[in-house]
Design an enzyme around this catalytic site. Structure first.
Site, short mmCIF file in Angstrom:
data_model
loop_
_atom_site.label_atom_id
_atom_site.label_comp_id
_atom_site.label_asym_id
_atom_site.label_seq_id
_atom_site.Cartn_x
_atom_site.Cartn_y
_atom_site.Cartn_z
N THR A 9 0.82 -1.28 0.00
CA THR A 9 0.17 -0.08 0.16
C THR A 9 0.81 1.26 -0.05
O THR A 9 2.01 1.10 -0.35
CB THR A 9 -1.08 -0.16 1.03
OG1 THR A 9 -1.94 0.85 1.06
CG2 THR A 9 -0.13 0.02 2.51
N ASN A 10 0.41 2.42 0.26
CA ASN A 10 1.11 3.69 0.24
C ASN A 10 0.63 4.41 1.52
O ASN A 10 -0.06 4.05 2.24
CB ASN A 10 0.83 4.18 -1.19
CG ASN A 10 -0.44 4.57 -1.24
OD1 ASN A 10 -1.03 5.28 -0.74
ND2 ASN A 10 -1.13 4.11 -2.45
#
Ligand code: CTP
Length: 419
Positions: free
Chosen positions: A219-220
């Site tokens: 993810t980020n």
């Protein structure tokens, strides 16, 4: 928790009727939060309410006189007329009765007017909301339900009570919702004539999650906050909002339809479905560009790698805005599409190229290297680039203010397109 000022609520005159339910204590917090949000709150308590809470409690949080008595000689507290019920009703933006007992609901449904609250309810010309709170059996009783239907057919908005445990120890439907829910619903009601009234807006938020195996994902750092404030701003402008997000730790603004997704592929499918006939799409989500080429069906073990590591093969995800661009070319919807560009270098060059490539009406560019802007902070420093070549940079704004700027710009585009 203190409540920030809410532009939509500021200086609005709200008459809060409080009746005799054990939930009357919650109305003190509601009166306090409405006042902190900027409203001018006039509280009317019924005799039964005063068995549970005192007028002084409300006066202390609103800083205004509390109204109790129809016959009190000078009970208008400086309002436009000397007759309190007319004075209270005159110029009110909203009458909210929370909690509303079965008795008060019955009186309102039949037009009885024997105390200040019921008389005021007949006198007001503003929207009326009531939040029933009572034992589950009383709430479900045919008489109460019939009275509520009557009130609803006259345009009164009924706030559904929640299911839970009562003071009696029984469990059922009849609990007054908590303050944030009530505040959200008030906000929604006051928004009904806003710039986006009758418009359908789709907002995406959060970083997508691309599964590696059953326990891991890529993810980020996107928190989703900016998408949530855009959602709130669109709701405050009166829009019907669908919020497609990857997060579940932020409260969904009251009135939004929330669709929870995980991966870029799930977000694409949800967006494709939601944008049919939508007026606006605001893509605030940080969508992954790559995902693991295959998702392991079982947890990857250390022994699946070698002595130095493990190589993951990544595949490209679909670009959601490009997919929307082709839908828009065929159907004309959504009528306004907005993207974000969060960049660490050559901000405006990259933003301009995305604006053009993705066929956007405007793009919101922000430099994520600034410590007070971008991911995981409450503020943002933005420049808006539009399809006509216009460019405007803003001072440091809160994410709530950025939401408002974006929504105003969307409203302007939609108004221009309609005229
Ligand atoms: N976006 C999208 N679908 C993707 C990736 C991004 O719709 N698969 C949207 C984002 O929601 C954002 C805009 O496109 O509104 C720009 O996203 P960004 O990640 O900055 O751009 P990319 O297209 O990924 O380009 P680059 O990798 O060159 O930065």
């Amino acid at each position: 928790m203190t409540q920030e000022k809410i532009a939509l609520i500021e200086a609005k005159r709200i008459v809060l009727g409080v009746t005799g339910s054990i939930a009357a204590y919650k109305a003190i917090d509601l009166a306090s939060k409405l006042t902190q949000a900027g409203a001018v709150v006039d509280v009317i308590t019924t005799e039964a309410a005063r068995q549970f809470v005192t007028p002084l409690s409300f006066q202390s949080v609103t800083g205004r006189p509390v109204y109790t008595d129809l016959w009190q000689p000078d009970s208008s507290g400086g309002l436009p007329t000397h007759i309190a019920h007319v004075g209270l009703g005159e110029g009110a933006d909203l009458l909210l009765i929370a909690p509303a007992t079965a008795n008060t609901i019955a009186k309102l449904a039949h037009g009885l007017a024997d105390d200040l609250l019921s008389v005021t309810a007949l006198a007001v010309r503003c929207p009326v909301m009531i939040a029933p709170a009572m034992d589950g059996g009383m709430y479900q009783h045919a008489a109460t339900q019939a009275n509520l239907s009557t009130l609803q057919s006259r345009g009164v908005q009924i706030i559904e009570p929640e299911v839970g445990r009562f003071a009696s120890g029984l469990v059922g439907q009849g609990r007054l919702p908590e303050t944030p829910t009530l505040l959200g619903l008030v906000r929604r009601r006051l928004a009904q004539n806003g710039l986006l009234a009758g418009k359908r807006v789709v907002v995406t938020a959060g970083g997508t999650k691309e599964a590696i195996d059953p326990v891991r994902y890529i993810t980020n750092r996107s928190s989703g906050k900016q998408g949530y404030t855009v959602t709130q701003a669109a709701l405050d402008a009166g829009a019907e909002v669908t919020l497609i997000s990857t997060v579940d730790y932020l409260p969904v603004p009251a009135g939004a339809v929330h669709i929870k997704v995980g991966s870029a592929a799930e977000m694409l499918a949800a967006v494709q479905q939601a944008v049919v006939n939508a007026d606006g799409l605001i893509m605030a989500a940080a969508v992954a560009d790559f995902r693991p080429a295959t998702v392991a069906t079982q947890k990857i073990k250390k022994s699946d790698g070698n002595q130095t590591g493990l190589t993951l093969e990544l595949a490209r995800t679909d670009d959601i805005l490009l997919a929307v661009k082709s839908i828009r070319q065929q159907t004309g919807y959504p009528r306004c599409v907005v993207g974000f560009a969060a960049e660490s270098h050559d901000l405006l060059t990259h933003a301009a190229s995305k604006l053009e490539r993705k066929g956007l009406n405007f793009i919101v560019a922000n430099d994520i290297t600034a410590p007070d802007a971008g991911f995981e902070v409450e503020t943002n420093r933005i420049t808006i680039l539009d399809e006509g070549g216009g460019q405007k940079s803003y001072e440091l704004l809160t994410k709530a203010q950025v939401g408002q700027v974006i929504v105003e710009q969307v409203a302007k585009i939609l108004i221009d397109k309609s005229s």
